[in-house]
Enzyme design. Structure first.
Site, PDB file in Angstrom:
ATOM      1  N   PHE A 195      -9.893   6.332   1.821  1.00  0.00           N
ATOM      2  CA  PHE A 195      -9.769   7.359   2.602  1.00  0.00           C
ATOM      3  C   PHE A 195     -10.126   8.657   1.675  1.00  0.00           C
ATOM      4  O   PHE A 195     -10.695   9.377   1.668  1.00  0.00           O
ATOM      5  CB  PHE A 195      -8.616   7.276   3.489  1.00  0.00           C
ATOM      6  CG  PHE A 195      -8.385   8.586   4.124  1.00  0.00           C
ATOM      7  CD1 PHE A 195      -9.393   9.276   4.766  1.00  0.00           C
ATOM      8  CD2 PHE A 195      -7.177   9.249   4.377  1.00  0.00           C
ATOM      9  CE1 PHE A 195      -9.001  10.651   5.693  1.00  0.00           C
ATOM     10  CE2 PHE A 195      -6.782  10.273   5.043  1.00  0.00           C
ATOM     11  CZ  PHE A 195      -7.961  11.119   5.429  1.00  0.00           C
ATOM     12  N   ILE A 196      -8.731   8.931   0.939  1.00  0.00           N
ATOM     13  CA  ILE A 196      -8.659  10.250   0.097  1.00  0.00           C
ATOM     14  C   ILE A 196      -9.669  10.223  -1.005  1.00  0.00           C
ATOM     15  O   ILE A 196     -10.380  10.801  -1.611  1.00  0.00           O
ATOM     16  CB  ILE A 196      -7.422  10.446  -0.362  1.00  0.00           C
ATOM     17  CG1 ILE A 196      -6.591  10.550   0.648  1.00  0.00           C
ATOM     18  CG2 ILE A 196      -7.279  11.424  -1.331  1.00  0.00           C
ATOM     19  CD1 ILE A 196      -4.956  10.520   0.321  1.00  0.00           C
ATOM     20  N   PRO A 213      -7.583  -6.989 -17.347  1.00  0.00           N
ATOM     21  CA  PRO A 213      -7.243  -6.637 -18.813  1.00  0.00           C
ATOM     22  C   PRO A 213      -7.276  -5.336 -18.857  1.00  0.00           C
ATOM     23  O   PRO A 213      -8.101  -4.545 -18.390  1.00  0.00           O
ATOM     24  CB  PRO A 213      -8.198  -7.513 -19.233  1.00  0.00           C
ATOM     25  CG  PRO A 213      -8.818  -8.539 -18.512  1.00  0.00           C
ATOM     26  CD  PRO A 213      -8.856  -7.948 -17.135  1.00  0.00           C
ATOM     27  N   TYR A 258       8.469   2.898  -0.323  1.00  0.00           N
ATOM     28  CA  TYR A 258       6.926   3.662  -0.807  1.00  0.00           C
ATOM     29  C   TYR A 258       7.481   4.841  -1.512  1.00  0.00           C
ATOM     30  O   TYR A 258       6.631   5.148  -2.620  1.00  0.00           O
ATOM     31  CB  TYR A 258       6.409   4.274   0.568  1.00  0.00           C
ATOM     32  CG  TYR A 258       5.301   5.100   0.425  1.00  0.00           C
ATOM     33  CD1 TYR A 258       4.084   4.630  -0.018  1.00  0.00           C
ATOM     34  CD2 TYR A 258       5.425   6.360   0.599  1.00  0.00           C
ATOM     35  CE1 TYR A 258       2.955   5.500  -0.329  1.00  0.00           C
ATOM     36  CE2 TYR A 258       4.326   7.220   0.377  1.00  0.00           C
ATOM     37  CZ  TYR A 258       3.011   6.639  -0.180  1.00  0.00           C
ATOM     38  OH  TYR A 258       2.231   7.777  -0.163  1.00  0.00           O
ATOM     39  N   LYS A 307       6.435   5.526  -5.649  1.00  0.00           N
ATOM     40  CA  LYS A 307       5.447   6.515  -5.862  1.00  0.00           C
ATOM     41  C   LYS A 307       6.135   7.520  -6.738  1.00  0.00           C
ATOM     42  O   LYS A 307       5.523   8.049  -7.878  1.00  0.00           O
ATOM     43  CB  LYS A 307       5.028   7.442  -4.733  1.00  0.00           C
ATOM     44  CG  LYS A 307       4.012   6.879  -3.566  1.00  0.00           C
ATOM     45  CD  LYS A 307       2.734   6.589  -4.232  1.00  0.00           C
ATOM     46  CE  LYS A 307       2.052   8.097  -4.402  1.00  0.00           C
ATOM     47  NZ  LYS A 307       0.742   7.689  -4.950  1.00  0.00           N
TER      48      LYS A 307
END
Length: 322
Positions: free
Chosen positions: A17-18, A59, A142, A146
């Site tokens: 989305f972003i 990798p 979350y 972050k």
């Protein structure tokens, strides 16, 4: 602003989305853009080359190779609230660690712009305008994961290993908003509201800072050429909006008759706290950035774009993360 010619950008999570909006904004500025994602995009992004690469499991040399000619690397990857803790951890910590190592190893030393989240600050008292020096006390998986990712970037920049910054983004809306979010889900449900299937919606009394996704993309463009390194910059509208008001704006944009929408009473526990409002003065002072898209316009465009959206809800939800 004039075009920047012969410059290359790599956007991790570039088909989400972003990420898609960031890719478009950079391409419009003359960047050659490579969008990297785990899956092939449902729709191509005009002027952008896409590459399937899972930056979590690939990798390290594959990441180095993809970014070798880049002047700019943007990390817009991440898992949303819907992800489990294991997937959040993988996307927000090892991925960032490997990306920082890859950028640090490159002879051209590309600039790294990392998208963090306002939720890294944790819940704050109502009425608080959260500045960048506000203590971080995240309470959800979350937000915690972050924050670790953001600290990896800031630590590497402080140590002189990379040139980069963190944009700590508030809640994001606008065209393409995923169904996994409240506003994206509401738009989807409004599309299926009829006389036979009226909509019942439960609204919280929370007030939150929402920013249009195109304003976020513009912040990334400005951060790309900004001398700011090793710092956090808040990116938001700079105001706290009632969730009831935002839902009302989206319902008005949909033109679904009021009689078909019923508000259901009941408590809803918010994962991110009942109040978010970012202090955005630093981004304005250091980058010349400020939000341009009013939320009424943002929600109107969200509604218009939802008419043609065909992305599966689960896939879309994984790319939101802010």
């Amino acid at each position: 602003m004039g075009h920047i010619r012969d410059r290359q950008a790599v956007v991790i999570g570039g088909t989400g989305f972003i990420g898609r909006h960031i890719c478009r904004a950079l391409a419009k500025r003359g960047y050659e853009v490579l969008a990297i994602a785990r899956k092939k995009p449902a729709e191509p992004i005009p002027g952008v080359v896409s590459s399937v690469l899972d930056a979590v499991s690939a990798p390290s040399e594959d990441i180095v190779r993809a970014a070798r000619s880049a002047d700019l690397v943007v990390n817009a990857a991440g898992d949303s609230w819907e992800g489990d803790e294991a997937s959040m951890t993988a996307s927000h910590i090892p991925l960032v660690d490997r990306l920082v190592d890859a950028v640090a190893a490159l002879p051209r030393r590309p600039r790294l712009v990392h998208l963090g989240s306002v939720h890294e600050y944790g819940p704050v008292p109502d009425g608080t305008a959260i500045a960048e020096d506000h203590p971080t006390a995240p309470r959800t998986p979350y937000a915690r994961t972050k924050l670790v990712g953001s600290r990896i970037v800031l630590g590497a920049a402080d140590a002189g290993r990379i040139d980069g910054c963190v944009l700590r983004v508030t809640n994001v809306c606008g065209p393409g908003t995923p169904r996994g979010s409240f506003l994206g889900g509401l738009a989807h449900r409004l599309r299926h509201t009829t006389e036979d299937t009226p909509l019942t919606v439960t609204l919280v009394d929370d007030r939150r800072d929402f920013i249009d996704v195109r304003d976020v993309a513009e912040a990334v463009v400005l951060a790309a050429s900004s001398p700011v390194t090793g710092r956090v910059l808040n990116i938001g509208q700079g105001d706290a909006f009632s969730m009831r008001e935002l839902a009302g704006l989206l319902i008005a944009a949909s033109q679904v008759p009021d009689r078909l929408v019923r508000e259901e009473s009941g408590a809803v526990r918010s994962k991110g706290g009942s109040w978010t409002q970012a202090d955005i003065r630093l981004a304005r002072r250091l980058m010349g950035w400020s939000p341009k898209v009013a939320l009424k316009e943002s929600l109107h465009d969200l509604w218009a774009a939802s008419a043609t959206s065909s992305r599966p809800a689960a896939a879309a939800a994984r790319t939101e993360g802010h």
